[in-house]
Each structure stands twice: as structure tokens, then as C-alpha cells.
Design an enzyme around this catalytic site. Sequence first.
Site, PDB file in Angstrom:
ATOM      1  N   ARG A 137       0.795  -1.231   0.000  1.00 22.07           N
ATOM      2  CA  ARG A 137       0.000   0.000   0.000  1.00 22.07           C
ATOM      3  C   ARG A 137       0.822   1.272   0.000  1.00 22.07           C
ATOM      4  O   ARG A 137       0.262   2.359   0.042  1.00 22.07           O
ATOM      5  CB  ARG A 137      -0.998  -0.048   1.146  1.00 22.07           C
ATOM      6  N   THR A 182       2.020  -4.815   4.792  1.00 23.52           N
ATOM      7  CA  THR A 182       1.451  -4.355   3.527  1.00 23.52           C
ATOM      8  C   THR A 182       1.306  -2.832   3.524  1.00 23.52           C
ATOM      9  O   THR A 182       1.174  -2.226   2.474  1.00 23.52           O
ATOM     10  CB  THR A 182       0.063  -4.976   3.269  1.00 23.52           C
ATOM     11  N   GLY A 198      -2.418  -7.874  11.629  1.00 23.78           N
ATOM     12  CA  GLY A 198      -2.714  -8.570  12.889  1.00 23.78           C
ATOM     13  C   GLY A 198      -4.176  -8.916  12.922  1.00 23.78           C
ATOM     14  O   GLY A 198      -4.641  -9.747  12.164  1.00 23.78           O
ATOM     15  N   GLU A 200      -7.331 -10.519  13.176  1.00 27.13           N
ATOM     16  CA  GLU A 200      -7.809 -11.881  13.369  1.00 27.13           C
ATOM     17  C   GLU A 200      -6.675 -12.905  13.308  1.00 27.13           C
ATOM     18  O   GLU A 200      -6.917 -14.095  13.232  1.00 27.13           O
ATOM     19  CB  GLU A 200      -8.885 -12.190  12.332  1.00 27.13           C
ATOM     20  N   ASN A 268      -8.061  -4.754  15.221  1.00 26.29           N
ATOM     21  CA  ASN A 268      -9.000  -5.403  16.131  1.00 26.29           C
ATOM     22  C   ASN A 268      -8.373  -6.591  16.866  1.00 26.29           C
ATOM     23  O   ASN A 268      -7.360  -7.115  16.434  1.00 26.29           O
ATOM     24  CB  ASN A 268     -10.180  -5.915  15.307  1.00 26.29           C
ATOM     25  N   ASP A 319     -15.000  -6.237  14.459  1.00 30.12           N
ATOM     26  CA  ASP A 319     -13.974  -5.862  13.492  1.00 30.12           C
ATOM     27  C   ASP A 319     -14.182  -4.458  12.939  1.00 30.12           C
ATOM     28  O   ASP A 319     -14.126  -4.236  11.741  1.00 30.12           O
ATOM     29  CB  ASP A 319     -13.856  -6.884  12.345  1.00 30.12           C
ATOM     30  N   LYS A 343     -13.249   2.543  11.588  1.00 34.60           N
ATOM     31  CA  LYS A 343     -13.843   1.709  10.534  1.00 34.60           C
ATOM     32  C   LYS A 343     -15.362   1.570  10.668  1.00 34.60           C
ATOM     33  O   LYS A 343     -16.064   1.339   9.679  1.00 34.60           O
ATOM     34  CB  LYS A 343     -13.172   0.331  10.573  1.00 34.60           C
ATOM     35  N   TRP A 404      -9.927   1.613   4.450  1.00 32.20           N
ATOM     36  CA  TRP A 404      -8.606   2.001   4.947  1.00 32.20           C
ATOM     37  C   TRP A 404      -8.004   3.133   4.116  1.00 32.20           C
ATOM     38  O   TRP A 404      -7.022   3.743   4.522  1.00 32.20           O
ATOM     39  CB  TRP A 404      -7.668   0.793   4.972  1.00 32.20           C
TER      40      TRP A 404
END
Lengths: 576, 95
Positions: A137, A182, A198, A200, A268, A319, A343, A404
Amino acid sequence: MRNTTFATLATAALAFGATLAAAPALAQTIDTARIEAGGGNDWPTYHGNYKSYHYSTLDQINTGNVKDLQVAWMHFPGRSTRGVQSQPLAADGVLYYSGSYSRVFALNGATGELIWSYFPELDDALVARQTHSPYNRGIAIGDGKLYVGTVDGRLIALDLKTGKPAWDTKLMNSQKATVGFTGAPLFAKGTVVIGSQGGEWPGRGPIFGVDAATGKQKWQFLTAGGNDYDVAAKKTWGNDSWRTGGGGGWMTGTFDPPTNTIWWGTANPGPLYDWSGADYKTQGARPGDNLYTTSVLGLDVDTGALKFYHQELPHDAWDFDSAVGEFISIDRDGKQLMVHPNKSGFVFVYDRKNAEVENVWRMVENINFVRDITSKGELIGRRDFTAGKQDEVLCPHISGGVSWNSGSYDPKNGQYYKIGQEWCMKLSVVKTAAITEPQAQLNIGANFTIAKPPGSEIYGHLDARDPITGAKKWEVRYPEPPLSSVLSTGGNLVFVPDARGVIHAYNALDGKELWSHNDGTGHQGGIISYSAGGKQYVAVVAGFGGMATDDYSVQFGELYKSMPKDTGALIVFGLK
Amino acid sequence: MLHVSITTAQQAPAGQDKLDGETLFATTCGWCHADGGREAGKGPKLANSQRTDDFIAQRIKHGKEGAMPAFGGTYNDEQIAEIIRYIRGLKDDAG
């Protein structure tokens, strides 16, 4: 300070000058002061400058002549598995950007001519095992180097002028954790900050500070349960569940120069969904508030020490993490504020000194995981699930009320341009167990399906709002939620690259569409404006694929069914 | 031999009874295979799949680049068989 940097650069220029092909003149080096000043001809950091405005002061392209905007040049990074999701950077007439597999390119900003490229060798077997891979990204630049993370847990520095590796540091054991990097790194004051994936994933979601000169790790902050000495944070995780707590900080935060503070959002806790029921402090997979997940952190840039934090959603069971990297610095009425979208679609406004909540407002209509969040940040009417099928849909959908990618703040007119997403999901919570051996695995804890909001279709919208109060000035709707970043400019324009592949330019004052162009495939990455050779350009990445976009073909039909998930381009526009 | 160690908040390590196909599916597959595999989502619908067990096992082991991760390093043959049993048992009701 500056003089030393200049001297180093001059020597470097002599050493490599002969090998450079038509590189535009490098007047200065990018350092913290230049990133702080931001604006002007460059786009030297992920969010434009440390104030995270995603705004260019350039006004050569404006409401009067945007109709004459056309493609100036294009570049194809190749091997664009899951599209192109990165935010380009520009400095001194050179455009830098990354593609999937952390491939990096330096291009002449006026012509697109290649200056250098760098393709790191990655652990292919690991990439095949990763869910959130192999997209990249973005990158950072500073002190004569370019920095890029890799999905196999490395941070790489390249000489900004030649692309030759300066150092390559393995920061985490991605082979075991299954997650890596990323997100774009952030350069500030000789430190490069990068956060791991990270959420989940049953790890502890580290954020790293690395010495830009040497590549040596300076500090690490563990977002699940805090660092080893932090006993209090671990008490917010019943049954030692912090050991597999997830967290992470997979998007780029920012730097507040006067206070020497890195602002970073965390992901999360895992499992994504919990079956605790209302008594989440003592029941379920991870009893307690689960610090420092779904939080915003203030870290000392030199030491990584935690100065302050605010947990946006204590015990996040939906989440709706805080990983969005936008931290918009705005001064108003004698207050120094920081605006951060969560989010969930709620936008938090903080005091920049200490992350005390000053206001909370709603960016989207469809929110029902809580009844409300008060202006002080308190959650009211939480929905904490028990195992089994949930009768009522959960809103927003797991892809978020906001993505994001970033909105844009125009400091001239005080408007914040941000995309909201209206969608929900059917959810069935299932008790699961964290898998950590032989390598970590996803821990979702549910089965689910995307769904329409009650009484409406799925849609997305670009809003022009007051970033502090949320007051809305105008709105543009889209049948499918756009997923890319937004750009506003000194020319009173707002650019939105949409999911279908059309890039739109609107009048910043009233949202009237003034220009559009079809880039040929969906957008889900960055957009910037910069100047090269005295001419203003707008650069956008196109190329679809990844967790949010993968729902589009079933949900929205043919256009998305045949839309490639393995291609993409950088498209650069200039006036005729 | 592959060994999967599982830790839960309530009991660590959990007993082998935790390793049923439905649990494994909701742990690692449910995000992409909607409604527990009953509907098409990011990944295809798996209920009533016409694919052979061998095809499904190979797909779980090796994944597909850019679409589905490979699980062969995590799940052993027994666990993959459990997951296939779960998929075969899916009723084709979306409700």
C-alpha cells in the site's frame, strides 16, 4: 543539520551521477522539515504531509480548465496480483510508487521514463499461505532513502537516487506469524515506523521503529497486551488471551512534530467475532477490554514509549478497528485537534495533546453495532453476541463504514471530503479456537454474508463535511461504494477514483461534476497531485482485487465479474 | 507428522473434539466462503459442489494465487478430511 545532509547528498550525487539516466535535478533532500511543510510541488509522505490532509496546494489544474485534463503518461507495474493499492509519492519531479510483491519504481514525473526499479525476492511459499497478500500500500522517503515493507516481514531501504539496497532488515517472523507488512512505512526524524498486520491473526501485532540510517530496530510496541512490562494492559485480557490477541497497525499513521509523537491506529482483537454475550468483561474468547486493540496510540518517535492512548471500541467484537491511518491535524478556536475515522463509520475528534475525546460524529447512516457513541466517546447500547445465528443484520459490513483509504481535507474552505459505505451483513457467530502451530491461522469466529441495509440498497457516498462537527454541505452517491483515496486541490477540485474505474473531478464548493475519465478497471488505492518541470499532474493507481473488492462480483454483477484481479496501472493526468 | 496445537481462552490446550470441520471452517474459511459455504461470496459456493474430494483437498492444501491462501502447512490430512465432511454435509439453504 541541513548543511550536513546537503554535503552527504552532494557526495552521493558525484558517486552515482554517471549512472543516472536523465534524472530530474535533485535540489534538496526530503527530510522531516520538508515533509512537515508539505504542499507545494511534492507529495513526500503517504498522507501528503504530517497533517494528513491529502490535499495539494497546486492550482494550475482548476475548475476552469479541468475539462482539458487528459492522460499524460502511464506505467504498468506488472504482476499486479490483487490489483494496485498503493499511494504514490513525488519529490523534486520524480514519482515513486510500489505495486504487489513490493515492487518499487522511480519514474520521471513529467514523462514516466524509468529512473530505476527494485523487485525484492520474497518467500513465495509464505506468500501462497497468506490471506492478506501480496499487495503493497505504499512507501516512505526521507534522508536520501526510500523505505518499503514486505509481506515476509522485512523493511527494506533503497538509495533514493539509484534504487540500490541500503539495508534490508527482517523485523518479524512472518513464516510463523503468517502476517507481515502491507502498509506504507512513515519516515519521521530519522526513524522509520511500520506496523504489522494482525487483527484476526493470533499474534501480538507489533509496531516497529527503525533507525533510518542503519536499519537497526530502535523499538517495538506490542499492540496486543502491550510490551512485556505492561501488566495493566494484560489484565484487560482474561485467561491470558493477549498471547493470541491479534491487534497490529497495518495502516500508516502520522507524526506530530511539536510533540515528537507518532499517532498510529491499531487493529481489532482476534477472534474477529466473540460469543461472550453482554458480560464481555468476564465471558467469551477474550474477556475484558483487550488493550491496545482498536485504539489510537501516541508513541514517542525516538523510544516508542506510550505517551497516551484512546481505545475507540473497548472489546471490539465487530472488526471495526482503528487501523485507518488518517490523523488530520486541525487547529480551531484555540484548540489543537486530531480527527480520526474509525472503521465503524464514527469519526473521532481528539485533543492533540493527549487523545482526550472532543467529539464523535457519524459518517454513515447504517450503524447498529451500538445504538450510539456519545460526543465524549462512550459506547451506548452495545450488541455483544452469543454464539449462533443473529436475527438482525450487523451494520456496517465487515468492509467498514469507511475503508482504509483516506479522505481529503481542504484547509482553504475547511471541508473534509470523505467516502462513506452503506452496507451490512448477515452473521452467525461460531466458537473457534486460535491456531498458532505450526504457523498462525486466521481466527474469524463466524460465518457471514454481505447484506443490504434495512430498507435500502447498498451504496457509497462522497460527503463534504465539517471535520470537527460532521455538518454536511453536500453529497454525491455511487451505486457501488468507491474504495479509493480522495484528493482535493488548490484548484477547488475534488477527485474521486471509483470502483467501476471512472475517475471523477468535482467542484469542491458544490459537488458538481466537472470532468471524468474511464481508467479501464476499478480503483482501490491512492491518488496524488505534484508538479514536474513546472507542470501540475494528477497520478492515480487503478487495479482491483482484495478482501473488500472480492464481494463486488456476486453483489453487483457483470462489470465486476469480468473485472481482472491481477492487473493494474499508474495513470498520470496533465492539461492538454 | 504435522501437529496442530490449539489454544483457547477457556481451555488450553483444547481437546481434539475442538477440531471438527464446522469449527475449522468458521475459524479460517468463513470470511470468504459466505454463510458457512452455502452461498457465493468472495469465494465460490461450496454446498452441493460437483468437485471431487481430491480436488477440494488439493485446493485447500495449495490454495490459488491471489484468490485463496494455501492451508497445507497448517492442516493435516485428517483435518482436511473433516473440513470436506463438513462441506459435503452443507444443506443448500441460504436461509
